[in-house]
Design a protein around this motif. Structure first.
Motif, PDB file in Angstrom:
ATOM      1  N   ALA A 142       0.829  -1.206   0.000  1.00  0.00           N
ATOM      2  CA  ALA A 142       0.000   0.000   0.000  1.00  0.00           C
ATOM      3  C   ALA A 142       0.863   1.255   0.000  1.00  0.00           C
ATOM      4  CB  ALA A 142      -0.931  -0.012   1.209  1.00  0.00           C
ATOM      5  N   GLU A 143       1.918   1.254   0.805  1.00  0.00           N
ATOM      6  CA  GLU A 143       2.818   2.411   0.839  1.00  0.00           C
ATOM      7  C   GLU A 143       3.495   2.631  -0.507  1.00  0.00           C
ATOM      8  OE1 GLU A 143       5.486   1.542   4.003  1.00  0.00           O
ATOM      9  OE2 GLU A 143       3.940   1.686   5.561  1.00  0.00           O
ATOM     10  N   GLN A 146       1.048   4.215  -3.043  1.00  0.00           N
ATOM     11  CA  GLN A 146       0.825   5.645  -2.841  1.00  0.00           C
ATOM     12  C   GLN A 146       2.068   6.461  -3.175  1.00  0.00           C
ATOM     13  OE1 GLN A 146      -2.773   5.449   0.446  1.00  0.00           O
ATOM     14  NE2 GLN A 146      -1.105   6.849   0.785  1.00  0.00           N
ATOM     15  N   TRP A 155      -8.483   2.078   1.171  1.00  0.00           N
ATOM     16  CA  TRP A 155      -7.827   0.762   1.216  1.00  0.00           C
ATOM     17  C   TRP A 155      -8.797  -0.236   1.814  1.00  0.00           C
ATOM     18  CZ3 TRP A 155      -3.740  -0.662  -1.399  1.00  0.00           C
ATOM     19  CH2 TRP A 155      -2.876   0.338  -1.856  1.00  0.00           C
ATOM     20  N   TYR A 183      -2.574   0.838   8.679  1.00  0.00           N
ATOM     21  CA  TYR A 183      -3.199   1.318   7.449  1.00  0.00           C
ATOM     22  C   TYR A 183      -3.743   2.735   7.609  1.00  0.00           C
ATOM     23  CZ  TYR A 183      -2.625  -3.160   5.215  1.00  0.00           C
ATOM     24  OH  TYR A 183      -2.060  -4.275   4.657  1.00  0.00           O
ATOM     25  N   LEU A 186      -1.739   5.655   6.248  1.00  0.00           N
ATOM     26  CA  LEU A 186      -1.733   5.960   4.817  1.00  0.00           C
ATOM     27  C   LEU A 186      -2.626   7.148   4.486  1.00  0.00           C
ATOM     28  CD1 LEU A 186      -1.969   2.290   3.520  1.00  0.00           C
ATOM     29  CD2 LEU A 186       0.058   3.756   3.476  1.00  0.00           C
TER      30      LEU A 186
END
Length: 287
Positions: A142-143, A146, A155, A183, A186
């Motif tokens: 996820a990081e 982005q 997410w 999470y 984020l």
């Protein structure tokens, strides 16, 4: 389910569900995942292109285009990708993983500019992918998404705690809280798309311990400011098994099980701003 034969779509069942949701239930529809390369979610014909990334990319492109084009008038929120970080089936390099993510998200936004687009990560606890060399922990994936400038509106996180295999052992509520907090960093909303808890071997029904855990897990999840929604997920049945899923909230006759009282009471408490009703008060709130 959507494309059992290459280029031939089976839209009928999904059409009926969306028509029911929009016309009868009058509820918003969240659809997807549009692309999930997991073993149980790809048709046999796709394995022809397993080691030909360029062709696989083209096939995924056409699939995303056809599905989103068909339903963009009735679906406001899409889970575009699911579980790509796990690499459990199609072995993608990091560059291919990111390229496929970028391509599908850009295409989805082009086709449906007003839609909300989210990516789903499975088993987000950091140690889960360690036995697959090309896998990425969900939060790291996820990081990276982005940082690459790939726009994500939310997410989606699946918290499946139901089977004793790497990354899926039983975890306490502190581990659950910690995973959600990571999470939250984020700076995007979180949609918890599945929560499930392990059943004892051979258990046919959710017992009182499971129901209590469910209530506490739901209370913890909705206490997080970053969480915008969550779903309690039915467990999978073993091959050849029949009847209701052991972890489901609905019995074989279609009636709600007692544990669903907690979900009803919790939703009403969130809507009203009152304290969460538990125990006998939960029964009164659901009556």
């Amino acid at each position: 389910d959507m494309e059992p034969d290459e280029g031939k779509y089976a839209f009928g069942p999904t059409d009926r569900w969306i028509e029911w949701a929009v016309r009868q239930a009058k509820m918003p529809v969240s659809a997807g995942p549009v692309v999930d390369l997991g073993r149980s979610n790809v048709p046999d014909w796709l394995y022809i292109w397993e080691h030909d990334y360029e062709t696989l990319r083209e096939v995924v492109y056409e699939h995303v285009k056809n599905v989103i084009t068909r339903y963009r008038r009735t679906v406001p929120r899409w889970t575009v990708l699911s579980g790509l970080n796990r690499n459990e089936n199609f072995q993608l390099s990091f560059e291919q993983m990111m390229d496929l993510t970028r391509m599908t998200m850009l295409l989805a936004r082009k086709l449906h500019p007003q839609g909300k687009m989210q990516i789903e990560v499975l088993h987000p606890f950091s140690g889960e992918p360690g036995h697959r060399p090309r896998s990425l922990p969900g939060a790291l994936y996820a990081e990276m998404v982005q940082q690459a400038g790939i726009g994500v509106d939310a997410w989606a996180v699946r918290l499946e705690l139901d089977r004793p295999r790497p990354g899926m052992m039983r975890r306490d509520l502190m581990a659950l809280s910690s995973a959600l907090d990571r999470y939250a960093l984020l700076d995007r909303p979180i949609a918890v798309t599945a929560v499930s808890r392990a059943q004892e071997p051979g258990a046919a029904e959710m017992n009182e311990e499971d129901a209590t855990w469910l209530r506490m897990a739901m209370e913890l999840i909705v206490s997080k400011p970053s969480v915008m929604s969550f779903v309690w997920q039915e467990q999978e049945l073993p091959p050849g098994a029949k009847g209701p899923m052991p972890g489901s909230l609905i019995d074989a006759t279609g009636q709600p099980k007692p544990a669903i009282r907690h979900a009803i009471a919790l939703r009403r408490a969130v809507q009203s701003g009152d304290a969460v009703a538990t125990g006998t008060s939960a029964e009164a709130a659901s009556a």
